[in-house]
Design a protein around this motif. Structure first.
Motif, PDB file in Angstrom:
ATOM      1  N   UNK A   1      21.904  10.686 -18.669  1.00 31.12           N
ATOM      2  CA  UNK A   1      22.907  11.703 -18.396  1.00 31.12           C
ATOM      3  C   UNK A   1      23.966  11.819 -19.198  1.00 31.12           C
ATOM      4  N   UNK A   2      24.597  10.931 -19.783  1.00 30.97           N
ATOM      5  CA  UNK A   2      25.567  10.964 -20.938  1.00 30.97           C
ATOM      6  C   UNK A   2      25.011  11.709 -22.021  1.00 30.97           C
ATOM      7  N   UNK A   3      23.883  11.365 -22.487  1.00 29.64           N
ATOM      8  CA  UNK A   3      23.354  12.076 -23.578  1.00 29.64           C
ATOM      9  C   UNK A   3      22.958  13.658 -23.616  1.00 29.64           C
ATOM     10  N   UNK A   4      22.242  13.845 -22.396  1.00 32.69           N
ATOM     11  CA  UNK A   4      21.681  15.155 -22.125  1.00 32.69           C
ATOM     12  C   UNK A   4      22.794  15.990 -21.444  1.00 32.69           C
ATOM     13  N   UNK A   5      23.457  15.604 -20.605  1.00 36.35           N
ATOM     14  CA  UNK A   5      24.884  16.374 -20.287  1.00 36.35           C
ATOM     15  C   UNK A   5      26.060  16.594 -21.354  1.00 36.35           C
ATOM     16  N   UNK A   6      26.405  15.670 -21.502  1.00 38.23           N
ATOM     17  CA  UNK A   6      27.547  15.476 -22.371  1.00 38.23           C
ATOM     18  C   UNK A   6      27.527  15.720 -23.692  1.00 38.23           C
ATOM     19  N   UNK A   7      26.459  15.126 -24.479  1.00 35.16           N
ATOM     20  CA  UNK A   7      26.044  15.179 -26.047  1.00 35.16           C
ATOM     21  C   UNK A   7      25.256  16.269 -26.190  1.00 35.16           C
ATOM     22  N   UNK A   8      24.601  17.009 -25.244  1.00 35.68           N
ATOM     23  CA  UNK A   8      23.859  18.130 -25.255  1.00 35.68           C
ATOM     24  C   UNK A   8      22.558  17.693 -26.202  1.00 35.68           C
ATOM     25  N   UNK A   9      22.112  16.670 -26.152  1.00 38.30           N
ATOM     26  CA  UNK A   9      20.813  16.165 -27.141  1.00 38.30           C
ATOM     27  C   UNK A   9      19.721  16.739 -26.272  1.00 38.30           C
ATOM     28  N   UNK A  10      18.493  16.938 -27.107  1.00 36.32           N
ATOM     29  CA  UNK A  10      17.355  17.640 -26.463  1.00 36.32           C
ATOM     30  C   UNK A  10      16.727  16.526 -25.485  1.00 36.32           C
TER      31      UNK A  10
END
Length: 209
Positions: free
Chosen positions: A65-74
């Motif tokens: 959730x942190x990487x996909x939502x906040x960091x906008x990673x693929x």
């Protein structure tokens, strides 16, 4: 005046159960709460596996959730980082607490890599990313994939990673020998006290196999 250590001053500390022993006791209590027909199907280690992997899955979801939502990673990259984090954590927790394994880390790690590779390519990316590409919510897709992963990972850990390799404990022969020597010494002392010849007492004593 000699100083006594903290351990000798507190004998209860040396007999205090370890974290692994407390976890095994909790696992057994939970397993005994299951219906009889379910206990015949599910081993105790499955209960421990479920507890630990729910914990590591929560870590996985938080990282995702942190990487996909906040960091906008693929999505594939975010799931990979979360998966690897939970993967390493799950291995050490299950080795230490659930399977209580003392085997060599090297061979176990190699087998774990095989289990994880099947998990990653066939289930995480195949099922999870496939569902997300079809429009399923990314968290729901991850939960569905995790259910498939959980079954495969438990099977892999129990019968592949932490298998016993046919090793068994040797019988406690030294303890038996010590008992035999102690019995002989007591018989000899008793014979000397009564005035009899110790060698005669030993000859008359029955020999146990």
């Amino acid at each position: 005046m000699p100083q006594t250590s903290a351990t000798s001053q507190d004998p209860a500390r040396s007999t205090r159960p370890s974290a692994a022993e407390r976890f095994l006791a909790m696992r057994l209590r939970l397993w005994r709460l299951l219906p009889g027909w379910l206990r015949r199907i599910l081993p105790e280690s499955f209960i421990g596996f479920a507890i630990l992997n729910l914990t590591t899955f929560a870590v996985d979801m938080a990282v995702l959730a942190a990487l996909f939502r906040l960091a906008q990673l693929p999505y594939p990259l975010a799931t990979t980082i979360g998966y690897l984090t939970a993967l390493v954590l799950a291995y050490f927790l299950n080795r230490w607490l659930n399977f209580h394994s003392h085997g060599a880390v090297g061979p176990q790690s190699a087998r774990y890599v095989f289990v994880a590779a099947v998990n990653y390519f066939a289930l995480l990316q195949g099922v999870g990313s496939g569902l997300q590409a079809l429009g399923v919510n990314f968290l729901l897709a991850r939960i569905i994939a995790a259910c498939c992963e959980g079954i495969w990972t438990y099977v892999g850990m129990r019968w592949i990673v932490f298998r016993t390799d046919g090793r068994s404990e040797a019988p406690a022969a030294p303890a038996a020998s010590t008992t035999s020597v102690s019995t002989t010494a007591v018989s000899t002392t008793a014979a000397a006290t009564s005035g009899a010849d110790p060698e005669d007492e030993l000859e008359q004593a029955p020999v146990r196999s």
